[in-house]
Design a protein around this motif. Structure first.
Motif, PDB file in Angstrom:
ATOM      1  N   ALA A 118       0.830  -1.210   0.000  1.00 39.03           N
ATOM      2  CA  ALA A 118       0.000   0.000   0.000  1.00 39.03           C
ATOM      3  C   ALA A 118       0.860   1.255   0.000  1.00 39.03           C
ATOM      4  CB  ALA A 118      -0.921  -0.011   1.226  1.00 39.03           C
ATOM      5  N   TRP A 126       1.473  -5.034  -5.076  1.00 41.58           N
ATOM      6  CA  TRP A 126       0.323  -5.794  -4.593  1.00 41.58           C
ATOM      7  C   TRP A 126       0.391  -7.242  -5.059  1.00 41.58           C
ATOM      8  CZ3 TRP A 126      -2.464  -4.349  -0.740  1.00 41.58           C
ATOM      9  CH2 TRP A 126      -2.704  -2.985  -0.490  1.00 41.58           C
ATOM     10  N   ARG A 166      -4.538   1.320   8.070  1.00 39.20           N
ATOM     11  CA  ARG A 166      -4.383   2.350   7.048  1.00 39.20           C
ATOM     12  C   ARG A 166      -5.394   3.480   7.228  1.00 39.20           C
ATOM     13  NH1 ARG A 166       0.319   2.392   4.405  1.00 39.20           N
ATOM     14  NH2 ARG A 166      -0.703   3.566   2.760  1.00 39.20           N
TER      15      ARG A 166
END
Length: 330
Positions: A118, A126, A166
């Motif tokens: 991320a 990813w 996050r």
């Protein structure tokens, strides 16, 4: 838990099949398995913190610590066996003392590698994270220490933790930095003790629990022990308190020549080993000794080592990069 028992029995055959693969596969699986451990991340983080980017290392470290701590508590809440505990046909290529559900490697690997992906914010990152996590999950099943359902649940929980981290990382950091130092230190202690409390509460519904006779393949185990959670609690206290202190002291710049960075890593690691050796000789065995040992060791990484590096001229203090002070307390 009858449904889980039935599911576990159904999952034994695929594990036996995996372990029938050629012996050459085993060292590969053992190596891949390391990539999903909290130990792997926690050993790499001092290098990242001292020599590359302390802010990045701190945030990644707290994400991994959140995953590891929640996993340890959830294992106690589930009280589920590992494959080789219930079936002598399964060979344990790794001996484990804790409960199996959810898989810590799957959960921690998902959070740690997912956080990195991320941050990089590129498709290849990813895809790379997904492939590695998939291999880690496969390795845990192959090694006989997890059912397929364990790693699936671990990945799903890892995704949940990653999304929460996050989402909350920035507002929590802003809030934390706005507090007085004594509030930050008190909050560090409260969160650390709260983690221990959650683990103790997770064991409450199983009062009087003993290892079932059907788990005879497990050997001598004490899966209700709190050593893992105590370790995480000590690391949590040292990380939050140490980062808060270092930030108030002006923070530091992890840049510099390759020689200076190498010097930091060598000196920091040698002192950490010495601290660990002294703690083993001086501190009492048990919960208190483990808690204090990991808290002190983490304080060395977070604040003791950077201050020493600054004093030795191996690191610049109070620097900012890109107009934003690196790091913070969350």
């Amino acid at each position: 838990m009858d449904l889980l028992d039935d599911l576990h029995l159904a999952e034994l055959a695929p594990i036996v099949w995996l372990q029938s693969w050629p012996d050459a596969v085993r060292p590969v699986m053992e190596l891949v398995s390391v990539l999903g451990t909290d130990t792997f991340f926690l050993l790499c983080l001092p290098l990242l913190y001292w020599c590359v980017n302390p802010g990045l290392a701190l945030r990644l470290g707290l994400a991994v610590l959140t995953a590891a701590a929640s996993n340890a508590v959830l294992k106690l809440a589930a009280h589920q066996p590992r494959p080789y505990w219930i079936d002598a046909r399964i060979h344990p290529y790794s001996i484990e003392q804790t409960f199996g559900l959810p898989s810590g490697h799957a959960q921690i690997g998902t959070v740690g590698l997912g956080w990195i992906a991320a941050t990089v914010a590129r498709p290849w990152a990813w895809w790379g994270a997904a492939v590695v996590v998939g291999l880690v999950c496969l390795s845990r099943v192959y090694l006989g220490v997890h059912f397929i359902s364990d790693v699936v649940v671990g990945v799903l929980l890892g995704i949940v933790v990653l999304l929460l981290v996050r989402r909350l990382e920035r507002p929590v950091t802003v809030w934390w930095r706005g507090q007085a130092l004594w509030v930050q230190l008190a909050a560090s202690a409260v969160l650390s003790v709260a983690l221990l409390g959650c683990a103790a509460l997770a064991n409450v519904p199983y009062g009087g629990w003993v290892v079932p006779p059907g788990w005879s393949s497990a050997g001598a185990i004490d899966p209700e022990g709190l050593e893992t959670v105590v370790t995480m609690a000590g690391v949590l206290l040292g990380t939050l308190a140490g980062a808060s202190l270092m930030y108030r002291l002006g923070w530091f710049d992890a840049g510099g020549t390759l020689r200076a960075r190498a010097g930091r890593w060598v000196i920091g690691t040698v002192v950490a080993v010495l601290i660990w050796y002294v703690e083993r000789e001086v501190l009492p065995e048990g919960v208190v000794g483990t808690y204090v040992a990991y808290a002190v060791l983490t304080l060395w990484v977070q604040v003791g080592a950077p201050l020493l590096f600054i004093r030795l001229g191996l690191m610049a203090g109070g620097r900012e990069r890109g107009g934003v002070r690196q790091g913070g307390a969350a």
